[in-house]
Structures are given as structure tokens and as C-alpha cells.
Design an enzyme around this catalytic site. Structure first.
Site, PDB file in Angstrom:
ATOM      1  N   VAL A   1     -13.744   6.976 -14.893  1.00 33.19           N
ATOM      2  CA  VAL A   1     -15.149   6.597 -14.718  1.00 33.19           C
ATOM      3  C   VAL A   1     -15.278   5.082 -14.566  1.00 33.19           C
ATOM      4  O   VAL A   1     -14.845   4.329 -15.450  1.00 33.19           O
ATOM      5  CB  VAL A   1     -15.990   7.086 -15.922  1.00 33.19           C
ATOM      6  CG1 VAL A   1     -17.428   6.580 -15.813  1.00 33.19           C
ATOM      7  CG2 VAL A   1     -15.974   8.606 -16.002  1.00 33.19           C
ATOM      8  N   ASP A   2     -15.849   4.638 -13.446  1.00 31.57           N
ATOM      9  CA  ASP A   2     -16.131   3.208 -13.218  1.00 31.57           C
ATOM     10  C   ASP A   2     -14.911   2.334 -13.516  1.00 31.57           C
ATOM     11  O   ASP A   2     -15.023   1.267 -14.117  1.00 31.57           O
ATOM     12  CB  ASP A   2     -17.305   2.757 -14.099  1.00 31.57           C
ATOM     13  CG  ASP A   2     -18.546   3.597 -13.889  1.00 31.57           C
ATOM     14  OD1 ASP A   2     -18.717   4.129 -12.780  1.00 31.57           O
ATOM     15  OD2 ASP A   2     -19.355   3.717 -14.827  1.00 31.57           O
ATOM     16  N   PHE A   3     -13.750   2.770 -13.081  1.00 30.07           N
ATOM     17  CA  PHE A   3     -12.530   2.110 -13.563  1.00 30.07           C
ATOM     18  C   PHE A   3     -12.155   0.836 -12.811  1.00 30.07           C
ATOM     19  O   PHE A   3     -11.199   0.163 -13.158  1.00 30.07           O
ATOM     20  CB  PHE A   3     -11.347   3.081 -13.648  1.00 30.07           C
ATOM     21  CG  PHE A   3     -10.909   3.744 -12.370  1.00 30.07           C
ATOM     22  CD1 PHE A   3      -9.851   3.234 -11.631  1.00 30.07           C
ATOM     23  CD2 PHE A   3     -11.521   4.914 -11.933  1.00 30.07           C
ATOM     24  CE1 PHE A   3      -9.414   3.866 -10.481  1.00 30.07           C
ATOM     25  CE2 PHE A   3     -11.095   5.555 -10.778  1.00 30.07           C
ATOM     26  CZ  PHE A   3     -10.045   5.033 -10.045  1.00 30.07           C
TER      27      PHE A   3
ATOM     28  N   PHE B   1     -16.119   8.158 -11.046  1.00 26.99           N
ATOM     29  CA  PHE B   1     -16.576   7.180 -10.058  1.00 26.99           C
ATOM     30  C   PHE B   1     -15.505   6.090  -9.996  1.00 26.99           C
ATOM     31  O   PHE B   1     -15.094   5.562 -11.031  1.00 26.99           O
ATOM     32  CB  PHE B   1     -17.904   6.563 -10.482  1.00 26.99           C
ATOM     33  CG  PHE B   1     -18.977   7.576 -10.791  1.00 26.99           C
ATOM     34  CD1 PHE B   1     -19.864   7.994  -9.810  1.00 26.99           C
ATOM     35  CD2 PHE B   1     -19.073   8.135 -12.068  1.00 26.99           C
ATOM     36  CE1 PHE B   1     -20.842   8.937 -10.100  1.00 26.99           C
ATOM     37  CE2 PHE B   1     -20.044   9.080 -12.363  1.00 26.99           C
ATOM     38  CZ  PHE B   1     -20.931   9.483 -11.377  1.00 26.99           C
TER      39      PHE B   1
END
Length: 285
Positions: free
Chosen positions: A161-163, A207
Site C-alpha cells: 500500500v502506497d509503498f 496502490f
């Protein structure tokens, strides 16, 4: 420029290279060259998670921006030939967990493997304002929001996630971007002696990036990158969502696995409604 070499093996360290470090080492140039023996040979490893209790105040959580394995600041940071990992694991259990907090004015990473789950790579600057009180607690909370220029080449970056997130103008060249599968978690609300626990699948697995690009800046630029997954289902990962309304990312001549959602991009509060000021594009040669 301060030269730092890490030999083969796993080095269990939480590393913080800031102005005090440069002062203590008599380095007026405030520049670092961090090098390992190879991406597969040298690993810097730590496991702080954002939900962990802060060591200086057990009543509050560590938070995203104190969870890093390595923090680099100063004028320039060059990092080559090693792995930096945060082994905290699933963000639903341990919170955000940064592997590399890249805050130097100029950052260059070559042949670096960044391993984590949620929020693996953060690239300064932070947004101007918090959305929740204490959300930016960490090294740069009260500092001016200065732009950084960053370059990543032949790197592997993995997470869920949002990495890849932050406000930098950053270029990713010939990198492999790996979306990790988020296994179903036990639904704690169903656990009782009479009713066994159930498992809930994540329809949206993750994401890739979440830019908070300042207005007028170019944001993230992926060139000749390969977006793959370990085992995320088809169409379960979005390429980007804007952490702030002007978030920007361009994907040029990249290849995308079937795990990437056909809509490509998502909104922040509502994945089906993209902020009109977000600037997300696909380019092909």
C-alpha cells in the site's frame, strides 16, 4: 563526501544520518556515499512499525515517519549495492513501516533493493499540513518543506500500500516494482466460542505510489520500469493515488503485469473518483 561501506551479511541497524551526524563527523559537505557488497550480499534490516509504542513515550504510537530503517539527509546521499528492509510486516497489523526515508537535497540510489509492505520508500518533502494531529511526528515535522531531487536506477522496490510516496521530483529508471499480496486477515469481530473466525479477502490489494507533489512540480517519473507481483490477483492493484490533490506521476515505456487495475489510477478518499487536479499519465515510445 563521507564514505560508508557495509560488508556482506545482515546488519541489524536503525540508521539516522542527519545534521548532527555530519557535525559529529566533521563533515561540512553534508554528503554521504553509502555502499554495500552487492544488492544480494548486504542487507540493512530493522522492524519498527507505525503502531509500535514510541520508546520515549509509551502512551503514543511511533507513527509512520519514525518507523524508518534508514534516514538520510544533507546535501547529497548516494546509496549503492545493498538491500534496505523493514521487516515489520503487514501494515494492517503493525502500521506503516518505512525502509528508506530519503530526505537529502539530492538522492541517488543504484542497485538498491528496498523491501517493506506499507510505505516502503518515503521521499521528502512532507505535505504542508497534517490531516490528523501528530501524523507527521518524526525527523522533519517542524522543518521547512524543501524540494528534493531523487534518482533510482536498476533498483527493486517492493511493498503493497502506497509503498512509493512523498513530494519529491523523482525519476525511476529501469527499476522493478513488486506489488506484494496481502493475505486475508482473520476478522476479529466474528471470533467467539460459538462462531469460528472467518477470513476476508482484499478486493483491492494495494496502490503502488502516493505522491503529494507540490503545485508546479513534476512529481514521479517511471521510465522503462517493470511492474510485477508475487501473486496479487488480476486487476487488484492501482498504479497511483494522490496523497494530496496535486499528486503527479508519469509512467513512460513501462510494462505492467495483469495485477494492475484497468482503471490504472484511483482517488484518495474514493478510489472510483480521481481528484481533478491529480496528474497521472501513461506514455509509450
Amino acid at each position: 563526501m563521507k564514505e560508508i561501506f557495509f560488508d556482506k551479511g545482515i546488519h541489524y541497524k536503525k540508521l539516522y544520518y542527519d545534521s548532527e551526524y555530519f557535525k559529529e563527523n566533521g563533515d561540512s559537505d553534508a554528503s554521504l556515499h553509502i555502499k554495500g557488497a552487492g544488492m544480494d550480499a548486504t542487507t540493512i534490516s530493522w522492524s519498527d512499525g507505525g503502531f509500535d509504542k514510541a520508546p520515549d513515550d509509551g502512551s503514543i504510537k511511533l507513527g509512520t515517519f519514525r518507523s524508518y530503517t534508514m534516514f538520510v539527509s544533507g546535501k547529497e546521499a548516494i546509496i549503492e549495492d545493498l538491500t534496505i528492509e523493514n521487516t515489520a510486516g503487514d501494515g494492517r497489523l503493525r502500521g506503516q513501516a518505512i525502509a528508506l526515508y530519503a530526505d537529502a537535497t539530492n538522492v541517488i540510489c543504484r542497485r538498491v533493493h528496498l523491501k517493506g509492505h506499507q510505505d516502503t520508500l518515503f521521499m521528502s518533502p512532507l505535505p504542508l499540513e497534517e490531516r490528523e494531529k501528530g501524523g507527521f511526528t518524526g525527523p522533519r515535522r517542524d522543518c521547512p518543506r524543501l524540494m528534493t531531487t531523487q534518482y533510482y536506477e536498476d533498483c527493486i522496490i517492493e511493498g503493497d500500500v502506497d509503498f512509493i510516496f512523498g513530494g519529491a521530483n523523482a525519476t525511476f529508471k529501469n527499476c522493478t516494482i513488486v506489488s506484494l499480496y496481502r493475505a486475508p486477515l482473520r476478522d476479529m469481530t466474528t471470533i467467539s466460542k460459538e462462531q469460528p473466525a472467518t477470513y476476508v479477502e482484499q478486493a483491492v490489494q494495494g496502490f503502488v505510489c502516493a505522491p503529494n507533489t507540490p503545485k508546479g512540480e513534476s512529481g514521479l517519473h517511471f521510465i522503462d520500469c517493470n511492474f510485477i507481483t508475487d501473486r496479487c490477483p488480476d486487476g487488484s492493484v492501482y498504479l497511483a493515488r494522490p496523497w494530496r490533490p496535486d499528486g503527479a506521476a508519469v509512467f513512460e515505456n513501462c510494462t505492467f503485469g495483469p495485477h494492475i487495475h484497468p482503471d490504472l489510477f484511483a482517488g484518495w478518499k474514493d478510489i472510483h473518483t480521481l481528484e481533478p487536479t491529480a496528474r497521472f499519465y501513461i506514455k509509450s515510445l
